[in-house]
Design a protein around this motif. Structure first.
Motif, mmCIF file in Angstrom:
data_model
loop_
_atom_site.group_PDB
_atom_site.id
_atom_site.type_symbol
_atom_site.label_atom_id
_atom_site.label_comp_id
_atom_site.label_asym_id
_atom_site.label_seq_id
_atom_site.Cartn_x
_atom_site.Cartn_y
_atom_site.Cartn_z
ATOM 1 N N SER A 2 0.806 -1.225 0.000
ATOM 2 C CA SER A 2 0.000 0.000 0.000
ATOM 3 C C SER A 2 0.840 1.277 0.000
ATOM 4 N N ASP A 3 1.861 1.328 0.853
ATOM 5 C CA ASP A 3 2.672 2.547 0.949
ATOM 6 C C ASP A 3 3.487 2.808 -0.310
ATOM 7 N N ASN A 4 3.722 1.770 -1.094
ATOM 8 C CA ASN A 4 4.573 1.922 -2.268
ATOM 9 C C ASN A 4 3.848 2.459 -3.500
ATOM 10 N N PHE A 5 2.550 2.226 -3.580
ATOM 11 C CA PHE A 5 1.857 2.585 -4.815
ATOM 12 C C PHE A 5 1.932 4.077 -5.154
ATOM 13 N N PRO A 6 1.797 5.008 -4.183
ATOM 14 C CA PRO A 6 1.957 6.422 -4.546
ATOM 15 C C PRO A 6 3.370 6.744 -5.041
ATOM 16 N N VAL A 7 4.367 6.072 -4.467
ATOM 17 C CA VAL A 7 5.756 6.271 -4.902
ATOM 18 C C VAL A 7 5.943 5.741 -6.310
ATOM 19 N N TRP A 8 5.453 4.541 -6.552
ATOM 20 C CA TRP A 8 5.579 3.948 -7.887
ATOM 21 C C TRP A 8 4.828 4.770 -8.928
ATOM 22 N N SER A 9 3.712 5.330 -8.523
ATOM 23 C CA SER A 9 2.938 6.192 -9.418
ATOM 24 C C SER A 9 3.772 7.395 -9.855
#
Length: 199
Positions: A116-123
């Motif tokens: 969950s925490d990674n998806f905004p970063v990957w985006s």
């Protein structure tokens, strides 16, 4: 003959001097933007990047919005350098407005809570790749561009002006046009400071 990939990225530069001469057709610009969006990789193939392309008079409208937003926060007696900078972007022919569809990001967070925490970063990483890909592709078409970030000052008005969905997060702006001045000399650090190789 088409340029090879490494030549294209080595020649990509920031152009602050741009004009309205049509060195590429609107149809060609549209094609380049579509291809960059289609083929830029994204985490889980989420394809969360969104683009609003403003050309000609709509481009002028965008930079007028930026100018008026800055007038509200920059003292009048020191506004001239800011005005000159914004006019240099307005002098171009078009602007790419980069967004991320946060509803896609949220959906992935719900589906895969472990990451969950990674998806905004990957985006953001994927959007950065799109910016780079499109910047390079525009330059290959003879257009000069730069990357700008006036986002926080203008998000609400931009979304209202072009009916942008609320869930799209505004990331950056890329004004482009016919090059009217050569970019400054690019400085490089020693590559040894950036690369380690083990074998």
């Amino acid at each position: 003959m088409a340029k090879d990939f490494l030549t294209s990225i080595s020649e990509r530069r920031t152009f602050y001097g741009i004009g309205k001469e049509k060195v590429a057709s609107d149809e060609k610009i549209k094609e380049v933007v579509e291809q960059a969006i289609k083929y830029t990789p994204s985490a889980f193939n989420s394809q969360s990047a969104r683009v609003v392309l403003v050309l000609d008079k709509e481009h002028d409208t965008f930079w007028n919005i930026v100018m008026e937003a800055l007038r509200k926060v920059v003292p009048a007696d020191s506004f001239k350098p800011t005005e000159d900078k914004i006019l240099s972007f307005k002098n171009g022919y078009g602007t790419v407005l980069y967004f991320e569809d946060m509803s896609v990001v949220k959906s992935l967070q719900d589906q895969f809570p472990t990451y969950s925490d990674n998806f905004p970063v990957w985006s953001q990483q994927s959007n950065g790749m799109l910016q780079f890909a499109l910047w390079t592709a525009l330059q290959n078409e003879g257009l000069g561009a730069s990357l700008q970030h006036y986002t926080e000052l203008i998000t609400d008005e931009v979304k209202k002006e072009w009916n942008v969905p609320a869930e799209w997060k505004f990331i950056a702006q890329m004004p482009f046009g016919s090059p009217t001045a050569e970019p400054g000399e690019k400085q490089f650090n020693f590559i040894q400071e950036h690369l380690k190789i083990f074998k």
